[in-house]
Scaffold this motif. Structure first.
Motif, short mmCIF file in Angstrom:
data_model
loop_
_atom_site.label_atom_id
_atom_site.label_comp_id
_atom_site.label_asym_id
_atom_site.label_seq_id
_atom_site.Cartn_x
_atom_site.Cartn_y
_atom_site.Cartn_z
N MET A 22 -11.88 -6.46 4.43
CA MET A 22 -10.63 -7.31 3.66
C MET A 22 -10.00 -5.96 2.93
SD MET A 22 -8.83 -9.56 3.17
CE MET A 22 -8.79 -11.30 2.46
N ILE A 23 -10.99 -5.17 2.28
CA ILE A 23 -10.26 -4.38 1.36
C ILE A 23 -9.20 -3.18 2.33
CG2 ILE A 23 -10.87 -1.99 0.15
CD1 ILE A 23 -11.76 -4.99 -1.09
N TRP A 24 -9.58 -2.99 3.50
CA TRP A 24 -8.76 -2.13 4.39
C TRP A 24 -7.66 -2.88 4.54
CZ3 TRP A 24 -8.65 2.79 4.70
CH2 TRP A 24 -9.59 3.62 4.70
N PHE A 25 -7.69 -3.99 4.92
CA PHE A 25 -6.30 -4.85 5.05
C PHE A 25 -5.30 -4.79 3.78
CE2 PHE A 25 -4.00 -8.99 4.18
CZ PHE A 25 -3.08 -8.94 5.39
N LEU A 26 -6.19 -5.07 2.78
CA LEU A 26 -5.38 -5.01 1.54
C LEU A 26 -4.70 -3.86 1.09
CD1 LEU A 26 -7.70 -7.45 -0.85
CD2 LEU A 26 -5.32 -7.82 0.28
N ARG A 27 -5.43 -2.74 1.48
CA ARG A 27 -4.90 -1.30 1.38
C ARG A 27 -3.73 -1.27 1.87
NH1 ARG A 27 -10.63 2.06 1.48
NH2 ARG A 27 -11.52 1.55 -0.74
N ILE A 28 -3.89 -1.49 3.30
CA ILE A 28 -2.50 -1.16 4.12
C ILE A 28 -1.46 -2.27 3.73
CG2 ILE A 28 -2.05 -1.67 6.56
CD1 ILE A 28 -4.62 -0.99 7.60
N PHE A 29 -1.73 -3.39 3.47
CA PHE A 29 -0.79 -4.34 2.84
C PHE A 29 0.03 -3.85 1.50
CE2 PHE A 29 0.65 -7.86 0.07
CZ PHE A 29 1.43 -8.37 0.80
N PHE A 30 -0.70 -3.16 0.73
CA PHE A 30 -0.07 -2.93 -0.50
C PHE A 30 0.60 -1.35 -0.26
CE2 PHE A 30 -2.48 -5.92 -2.65
CZ PHE A 30 -1.52 -6.72 -3.06
N VAL A 31 0.31 -0.64 0.68
CA VAL A 31 0.91 0.47 1.17
C VAL A 31 2.30 0.23 1.70
CG1 VAL A 31 1.07 2.52 2.77
CG2 VAL A 31 -1.20 2.15 1.23
N VAL A 32 2.20 -0.83 2.62
CA VAL A 32 3.60 -1.40 3.20
C VAL A 32 4.31 -1.74 2.19
CG1 VAL A 32 4.26 -3.14 4.71
CG2 VAL A 32 2.26 -1.82 5.55
N VAL A 33 3.94 -2.43 1.34
CA VAL A 33 4.76 -3.12 0.28
C VAL A 33 5.40 -1.92 -0.58
CG1 VAL A 33 4.78 -4.13 -2.13
CG2 VAL A 33 3.60 -5.16 -0.36
N LEU A 34 4.45 -0.93 -1.00
CA LEU A 34 5.18 0.07 -1.84
C LEU A 34 6.30 0.92 -0.96
CD1 LEU A 34 4.85 1.71 -4.19
CD2 LEU A 34 3.16 3.01 -3.39
N VAL A 35 5.79 1.29 0.24
CA VAL A 35 6.73 2.07 1.12
C VAL A 35 7.87 1.23 1.47
CG1 VAL A 35 7.05 3.18 3.28
CG2 VAL A 35 5.02 3.53 2.18
N SER A 36 8.09 -0.07 1.56
CA SER A 36 9.16 -0.72 1.91
C SER A 36 10.10 -0.96 0.73
CB SER A 36 8.75 -2.21 2.59
OG SER A 36 8.08 -2.96 1.80
N MET A 37 9.27 -1.25 -0.50
CA MET A 37 10.13 -1.19 -1.52
C MET A 37 10.87 0.13 -2.08
SD MET A 37 10.14 -4.35 -2.74
CE MET A 37 11.10 -3.77 -4.13
N PHE A 38 10.19 1.25 -1.80
CA PHE A 38 10.85 2.45 -1.90
C PHE A 38 11.98 2.80 -1.11
CE2 PHE A 38 6.83 4.62 -3.87
CZ PHE A 38 7.37 4.75 -5.21
N GLY A 39 11.81 2.24 0.29
CA GLY A 39 12.86 2.13 1.02
C GLY A 39 13.92 1.28 0.98
N VAL A 40 13.69 0.17 0.51
CA VAL A 40 15.07 -0.85 0.13
C VAL A 40 15.85 -0.31 -1.09
CG1 VAL A 40 13.69 -2.83 -1.16
CG2 VAL A 40 15.42 -3.16 0.43
N THR A 41 14.91 -0.09 -2.06
CA THR A 41 15.54 0.36 -3.08
C THR A 41 16.47 1.62 -3.01
OG1 THR A 41 13.73 1.32 -4.04
CG2 THR A 41 14.07 -1.15 -4.86
N SER A 42 15.99 2.87 -2.36
CA SER A 42 16.69 3.91 -1.83
C SER A 42 17.99 3.59 -1.04
CB SER A 42 15.84 5.02 -1.36
OG SER A 42 14.76 5.20 -2.18
#
Length: 110
Positions: free
Chosen positions: A1-21
């Motif tokens: 579960m920890i790996w899934f959450l790590r991947i999930f929050f990396v996706v959230v962070l990268v997508s938020m940087f992408g969409v805000t840029s």
């Protein structure tokens, strides 16, 4: 579960940087037309978003021990939203081993 959450929050962070840029290249935040900023659904969405930010922050305030940390994360969450929330979660998730229990993430350590 920890790996899934790590991947999930990396996706959230990268997508938020992408969409805000992308959005900032299309139009400056302060240049939103009044017809959009005053639209009832825009206002309702902002209320919904900021109540969600504050709900998440309640848990952060529980987890953080110092007032400086609590205030810093409050400002970060209110100003950066999901970017700050993803950073907070990634810090927590990379502090625990991959086989950690959810309690190790969710509960404050004594």
């Amino acid at each position: 579960m920890i790996w899934f959450l790590r991947i999930f929050f990396v996706v959230v962070l990268v997508s938020m940087f992408g969409v805000t840029s992308w959005a900032s290249q299309q139009c400056a935040l302060w240049a939103i037309p009044g017809s959009v900023g005053g639209h009832p659904w825009f206002i309702a969405t902002l209320f919904d978003t900021y109540w969600a930010f504050l709900t998440f922050y309640c848990w952060v305030a529980y987890k953080e021990r110092s007032w400086i940390g609590r205030i810093g994360w409050l400002l970060g969450i209110l100003l950066l939203g999901n970017i700050a929330m993803a950073v907070y979660m990634l810090i927590l998730l990379f502090r625990v081993p991959s086989n950690a229990r959810m309690e190790d993430i969710l509960l404050r350590k004594a």
